[in-house]
Scaffold this active site. Structure first.
Site, PDB file in Angstrom:
ATOM      1  CB  THR C  53      20.554 -21.302 -15.233  1.00  0.00           C
ATOM      2  OG1 THR C  53      21.944 -21.152 -14.937  1.00  0.00           O
ATOM      3  CG2 THR C  53      20.336 -21.196 -16.736  1.00  0.00           C
ATOM      4  CD  GLU C  54      22.794 -18.396 -11.018  1.00  0.00           C
ATOM      5  OE1 GLU C  54      22.191 -19.340 -11.552  1.00  0.00           O
ATOM      6  OE2 GLU C  54      23.654 -18.523 -10.136  1.00  0.00           O
ATOM      7  CG  ASN C  55      24.104 -19.532 -17.642  1.00  0.00           C
ATOM      8  OD1 ASN C  55      23.346 -19.944 -16.766  1.00  0.00           O
ATOM      9  ND2 ASN C  55      24.566 -20.305 -18.588  1.00  0.00           N
ATOM     10  N   GLY C  56      21.101 -17.065 -18.022  1.00  0.00           N
ATOM     11  CA  GLY C  56      20.101 -16.644 -18.981  1.00  0.00           C
ATOM     12  C   GLY C  56      19.213 -17.671 -19.638  1.00  0.00           C
ATOM     13  CB  SER C  96      19.474 -13.562 -16.352  1.00  0.00           C
ATOM     14  OG  SER C  96      19.458 -14.642 -15.455  1.00  0.00           O
TER      15      SER C  96
END
Lengths: 255, 226, 226, 255
Positions: C53-56, C96
């Site tokens: 997921t993009e937020n890490g 990320s």
């Protein structure tokens, strides 16, 4: 079938590395940081025409023996320390991209000998730009402007452009075919943690190649590595090999 | 040029001791190979300085000379084992040079072969070599807030290392702000080189005689004290 | 264009279930907001997929729907709380997206407003808005090895979302390789759009009738099965 | 005197932030990631003409209250959650550099209202390029070429160049005057660790400004943070403030 990136032998892990490959070689300066067993396996495989990148071009076998015997410094060289200089000495290297191709005083390392004979090509680059170019490959950045090197030998032939009134040189990503690195612990997904200053170029090079192979002290159970402390995430690592319990004392021994 | 062979000179440890005066509490400091690496020995732990090393430690402690206490995974860029200190952290090589390039090093102390009157640094390519090893000094020279050079004033054969114009390949242009030698402290200013401190036993005029570059001698030049 | 109002359609969960067939063991998969986020529910833990997921997070577990089990510091990009799974790790936003940009995502599944016959993706700027929010989909669309779009075949007002030429601002050009809708599976190929799967109750011809872009119907087109 | 970056109050920590500053605001999407108390302190300080960067432009007070009351989703909004939208709503923001300036459906956030009225300027940028531009500032890189965005609105007016046959757009570093971020634990040197997904833009923005201020849950003794697990190294952080033991329920209360 569960994901398992662990290979049984170093020889198997490097078996498909082909002549002419570009290889990032992890490590920095002292023995504890180098992927010695992977270097040895490449020496045994006899692969040639390599382009190596790394901090330092490395020592010959004789030089290492001398340094071990002399116990230079107070950090001892373990018997299973193999320097990337072995690949140079054996004529497997066509080109080096290094910050330290030669020692500025003292020993003549194999790369210097071959360079003087016109048998290898050198791309000299400062450590910071080398590290950032490798990081750029991992991060999908094609090129970047850094202030470092403008007006010196490393910027020759490269584009220079002003940003905020300061000249910057354009440096390109260095994506290798293979990264060989050393880490401390891995899990079967390929997550890695390092040990102190062995992180150095090893963590930088993980994922900066189509294939990253990690030489590790230990493979632990999935979930044992703290998710807050993993340094190299699993997708960057394709193969993991564990260093042998009994130290190998010759690079020539299959392993 | 007179050789002044009989005159006093600081040894490497004394040069490092003098240089340690320029390291102040709270600073982020990077010490290059050679003489600069000796500086940390003169910074007492109470003076809270964070020593950074290119291979990825920020905040390391003293250099270790007891083989039994050595951790081979805690070394500085010169390969010297160093102590773990509270508040330290490890980082990768790209992160370590991001820190340098980003301008977060307050002072770097570097050895050198030559320094120019304009602050040019030539410290990587010894005469006679086909190539030099530029290493990590270049990023430090371009990006540290302050670059201090520690070197002997002259080569072993007596040639001045502080040059009006350097004649070796440069590591970085116009970056040096201070040179600490075995006989003097010289600042690089917009108006040229200014002699700040002179070792006892030398006169400013004598320092000038062994220096290729022209030195300005201000009224407040003082004796170099350790 | 006939509306075929009485014909069957997959609901969101069923679309996600179909999409989950494209997720294979060992893959690194990123699921965009909306319908794609439902996909992970259909990937059994034994099929070892790493969800990014993009937020890490790389390697998160199932979406949590029990408020007592929620860790507010373990959420996906849609703000849904997710389980910690063995082998996961956290990373910063720059790290990320380095992972995304570096080409390490095997498949990304994204929602969309429109997809073009050439694979253009238009998923960030709804009609009538002064600006759209481009978010994190753009990096995924440019850099993932495979981009799969999950969307209804038509808008609520019945307009085709698979367009010969998109007429909304694009998120990324020629990036989509497959579209899974509520009635069909369509592949983007160098020779144009190819109809692969059709929901029971529809004929290929009827799917073409509700599709703006021209579809090729190969002999081996099959019924969409869950 | 020992180094100590810990400030007593949020108001003191932001007291010297001046009108017209560019500020990186950490956080991503959910309440637990935002430096709420620092945002509140900036609201109280009344500083104006700000350029904010961040993932999302944020919500108004009324919108937050509504969301808290509705308990949207299953993660509850704590009473001391202050959104960066507060600064927008209060007219303190002149420009936003965002990946999510507006919601694509539903609520009209304050930034959208002001944008439609021509009262704020927008620079739209994808999350990845935003994160990398901020990282570039921290890392001393002036600009870089990324493949992302070519041919779309985010690349308008920017240089495009081919590398390896693929077009790339030139993106510039975003160095702010101030970064306000949220972390979990700090020590008095300014070393930071984060908690799970709260790492996000907070870790990215640390050090990408002349002044980085971290809002933390706790300050621990020097040496307590594992040197292998520190995410943000001390030099990147200039000020640390600890969140209050008793939750503040109004952003207007000095703190």
């Amino acid at each position: 079938m569960p994901v398992n990136k662990v290979f049984d032998t170093f020889d198997a892990a490097v078996a498909d590395v082909v002549d002419g490959s570009m290889i990032h070689v992890g490590g920095f300066g002292t023995a504890a940081e180098y992927p010695s067993y992977l270097i040895a396996a490449l020496a045994r495989s006899g692969v040639s025409g390599l382009t190596l990148t790394g901090n330092h071009s490395g020592f010959s076998e004789d030089q290492l023996k001398m340094m071990k015997d002399a116990n230079l410094g107070i950090i001892k060289y373990p018997d299973d320390y193999v320097s990337p200089g072995l690949l140079v000495q054996r004529g497997q290297v066509a080109k080096g991209i290094y910050a330290f191709p030669v020692l500025n005083r003292g020993l003549e390392v194999p790369f210097e000998t071959l360079l003087n004979e016109g048998k290898v090509e050198l791309e000299l680059i400062g450590q910071g730009s080398l590290a950032e170019r490798i990081r750029a490959a991992r991060a999908g950045i094609a090129a970047f402007y850094t202030p470092v090197g403008v007006g010196t030998v490393v910027a020759e032939g490269k584009e220079v452009r002003d940003f905020d009134g300061r000249p910057h040189v354009l440096e390109h990503a260095l994506k290798a075919d293979v990264s060989i690195i050393r880490a401390h612990k891995a899990d079967r997904y390929g997550n890695l943690v390092y040990k102190g200053t062995a992180r150095t170029f090893n963590a930088t090079m993980a994922g900066a190649a189509h294939l990253t192979i990690a030489e590790v002290d230990e493979v632990v159970e999935l979930g044992e590595l703290d998710p807050e402390c993993i340094v190299t995430a699993a997708p960057y690592v394709q193969r993991v090999v564990v260093r042998p319990a009994t130290m190998s004392t010759s690079w020539e021994t299959p392993c | 040029m007179t050789n002044f062979e009989d005159k006093p000179r600081l040894d490497e440890w004394s040069m490092a001791m003098r240089a340690s005066q320029d390291v102040r509490e709270g600073m982020i400091v990077n010490l290059g190979m050679g003489i600069p690496m000796l500086v940390s020995a003169f910074v007492e732990p109470e003076r809270e300085v964070m020593f950074h090393t290119e291979n990825g430690i920020i905040g390391y402690g003293r250099v270790i000379d007891d083989a039994d206490a050595v951790d081979p995974n805690c070394v500085n860029a010169g390969g010297q084992p160093v102590e773990r200190a509270p508040g330290m952290s490890f980082m990768s090589h790209d992160d370590s040079f991001a820190l340098i390039r980003g301008g977060w090093i307050d002072v770097t102390m570097l050895g050198s072969l030559q320094v120019g009157a304009n602050g040019d640094l030539a410290n990587y390519h010894p005469p006679g070599k086909v190539v030099g090893s530029i290493g990590g000094a270049q990023d430090l020279a371009y990006c540290a807030k302050k670059v201090v050079v520690l070197m002997t004033h002259r080569t072993k054969s007596g040639a001045s290392k502080i040059m009006q114009q350097v004649d070796l390949p440069i590591t970085a242009p116009t970056c040096v702000s201070r040179v600490i030698t075995d006989i003097a402290v010289v600042d690089v200013t917009p108006d040229g080189l200014v002699l700040r401190e002179v070792l006892s036993g030398w006169t400013p005029d004598e320092v000038q005689q062994v220096t290729d570059a022209e030195l300005t001698v201000p009224d407040d030049v003082v004796e170099l004290s350790l």
